[in-house]
Design an enzyme around this catalytic site. Sequence first.
Site, mmCIF file in Angstrom:
data_model
loop_
_atom_site.group_PDB
_atom_site.id
_atom_site.type_symbol
_atom_site.label_atom_id
_atom_site.label_comp_id
_atom_site.label_asym_id
_atom_site.label_seq_id
_atom_site.Cartn_x
_atom_site.Cartn_y
_atom_site.Cartn_z
ATOM 1 N N TYR A 106 -22.522 46.088 -16.092
ATOM 2 C CA TYR A 106 -22.137 45.574 -17.415
ATOM 3 C C TYR A 106 -23.190 45.994 -18.445
ATOM 4 O O TYR A 106 -22.869 46.565 -19.493
ATOM 5 C CB TYR A 106 -22.022 44.050 -17.367
ATOM 6 C CG TYR A 106 -21.897 43.413 -18.724
ATOM 7 C CD1 TYR A 106 -20.734 43.553 -19.477
ATOM 8 C CD2 TYR A 106 -22.955 42.696 -19.295
ATOM 9 C CE1 TYR A 106 -20.616 42.991 -20.739
ATOM 10 C CE2 TYR A 106 -22.853 42.133 -20.555
ATOM 11 C CZ TYR A 106 -21.681 42.277 -21.270
ATOM 12 O OH TYR A 106 -21.573 41.729 -22.527
HETATM 13 O O1 UGB Z 1 -25.968 37.596 -23.177
HETATM 14 C C1 UGB Z 1 -25.184 38.407 -22.696
HETATM 15 O O2 UGB Z 1 -25.180 39.558 -23.015
HETATM 16 C C2 UGB Z 1 -24.246 37.974 -21.625
HETATM 17 O O3 UGB Z 1 -24.124 36.550 -21.690
HETATM 18 C C3 UGB Z 1 -23.334 36.000 -20.695
HETATM 19 O O4 UGB Z 1 -23.918 36.271 -19.426
HETATM 20 P P1 UGB Z 1 -24.860 35.192 -18.765
HETATM 21 O O5 UGB Z 1 -26.037 34.926 -19.602
HETATM 22 O O6 UGB Z 1 -25.078 35.612 -17.363
HETATM 23 O O7 UGB Z 1 -23.938 33.886 -18.878
HETATM 24 P P2 UGB Z 1 -23.332 32.913 -17.755
HETATM 25 O O8 UGB Z 1 -22.541 33.655 -16.785
HETATM 26 O O9 UGB Z 1 -22.672 31.821 -18.485
HETATM 27 O O10 UGB Z 1 -24.631 32.360 -17.035
HETATM 28 C C4 UGB Z 1 -25.539 31.508 -17.742
HETATM 29 C C5 UGB Z 1 -26.667 31.118 -16.873
HETATM 30 O O11 UGB Z 1 -26.188 30.340 -15.786
HETATM 31 C C6 UGB Z 1 -26.642 30.880 -14.555
HETATM 32 N N1 UGB Z 1 -25.608 30.646 -13.542
HETATM 33 C C7 UGB Z 1 -24.450 31.299 -13.597
HETATM 34 C C8 UGB Z 1 -23.459 31.060 -12.684
HETATM 35 C C9 UGB Z 1 -23.683 30.118 -11.672
HETATM 36 O O12 UGB Z 1 -22.838 29.849 -10.807
HETATM 37 N N2 UGB Z 1 -24.881 29.471 -11.654
HETATM 38 C C10 UGB Z 1 -25.848 29.689 -12.560
HETATM 39 O O13 UGB Z 1 -26.918 29.079 -12.504
HETATM 40 C C11 UGB Z 1 -26.921 32.336 -14.822
HETATM 41 O O14 UGB Z 1 -27.919 32.825 -13.950
HETATM 42 C C12 UGB Z 1 -27.393 32.304 -16.253
HETATM 43 O O15 UGB Z 1 -28.760 32.053 -16.280
HETATM 44 C C13 UGB Z 1 -21.937 36.577 -20.734
HETATM 45 O O16 UGB Z 1 -21.167 36.090 -19.658
HETATM 46 C C14 UGB Z 1 -21.952 38.076 -20.703
HETATM 47 O O17 UGB Z 1 -20.633 38.549 -20.899
HETATM 48 C C15 UGB Z 1 -22.891 38.631 -21.748
HETATM 49 O O18 UGB Z 1 -22.333 38.490 -23.004
#
Ligand code: UGB
Length: 460
Positions: free
Chosen positions: A264
Amino acid sequence: MAPSFTSPSPPDNSKAALKQLSSYNSHLLRRVSSHKLLSISSTLLFRTAILLTMTLVLLFTLHYPSLLSHSLSLSSPHPTNPHRSLLSSNRLQSLNPLEIRRSATPTRTNGLSILVTGAAGFVGTHCSLALKARGDGVLGLDNFNSYYDPSLKHARQKLLHKNGVVIVEADINDSQLLIKLFQLVHFTHVLHLAAQAGVRYAMKSPQSYIQSNVAGFVSLLEVAAKNADPQPAIVWASSSSVYGLNKVSPFSESHRTDQPASLYAATKKAGEEIAHVYNHIYGLSLTGLRFFTVYGPWGRPDMAYFSFVHDIIEGKPINIFSNAKRDFTYIDDVVMGCIGALDSAKPSTGLPGGSKKTGPADLRVYNLGNTSPVPVTKMVSIIESLLGKKAKKNVVEMPSNGDVPFTHANVSLAKRDFGYQPSTDLGTGLKQFVKWYVDYYKLEVISKKKEKAQEKVASS
Ligand SMILES: O=C(O)[C@H]1O[C@H](OP(=O)(O)OP(=O)(O)OC[C@H]2O[C@@H](n3ccc(=O)[nH]c3=O)[C@H](O)[C@@H]2O)[C@H](O)[C@@H](O)[C@H]1O
């Protein structure tokens, strides 16, 4: 010996001979007709088989894009597919030019006319509403793919429709359709938000990221550079994930972005490089916005805060990745950032038809974050107190699936250039989200109904 069809035995006058002959003839006729029948049926069988094969080939060709899209869950028709022109012409015929122009025409003096791709998405919906509300013309484009529940996208579409924003249902890879839209409307700007989102899903469906974030982006840039008159200024969604393994914090636009941790992130970084090419050759004005974990009402069900709220309400366990921290950014702040980027973008400098630029054009990239990282554990405890319910927590090691341990934005560049100033803390933003969630999924109504039913039972 097998009877010959051309030379039966000579006639005989005797009755016996006649009898013999007639029996022979009828035998012969039976053989002849059964042979003919056999030959006719095999010809028929052969032709039917050919016809069937051709029908099957035709059917497969006609359905190939949808079969592909099912297998990838999200992919769109491939641009070089021979069936494309047929699909495209169907979509072109179903366009309503009057409706499109009405939606895209500004109602204020000097208003912008903006094509918003991914308009039925989370950020797309909020931006479209805000732009329309201030008198800009907005036309949406969305392929309504099934990465997450399309009914949520249709509900957003309904909301936009009520507010005068039309969404054309099509894919950004459909160049013919894009060309037609640019012929119908002289868009001043494009807010390009259509993308394959989600960091971890890239391991399951890598091709959908290439299809949307690379091929789709190029398809849009090609049309904007070569077919649009005038060339629009383009603001598009990059991502905080481009910082990848960068350890220097807070992340600033000058930091290295050559160590993506997920496909991604790599496709978003590729987008930034592709933007450089189209700016350099064609003079397209391009602004990439690095969004930092955007959340809020009408959000994406695949994101952690959304699925945590769902699972806590349902009493299901949640996995919390230990030590993960995010610079969670509220949607209203991101909308202000998008509008600021649109308003401050200088026009493109290329001439229509893809001739070279007449001078240098804007090529910008900005962080749109909240500048205040919060541990995921803290996010969960905020949700628990908003819901009045404890989560069943599994704290686990962060799996190596493209995730990064923390993000933290430095937004001074966006502040300097268009006054971006995030103002919503996570508690306030999540409160708004939970309010929307309960309302959207009619949870209050259900609990009130239950209460009433319980009261009835109690009083009887
Ligand atoms: O800024 C971005 O560019 C991206 O932001 C977002 O990605 P992320 O920051 O990964 O958001 P998100 O999945 O909500 O996980 C949030 C937190 O929860 C943690 N997380 C996640 C899943 C889980 O089961 N457990 C957990 O602790 C995980 O480790 C993380 O720390 C958008 O989805 C992406 O499309 C893109 O725009």
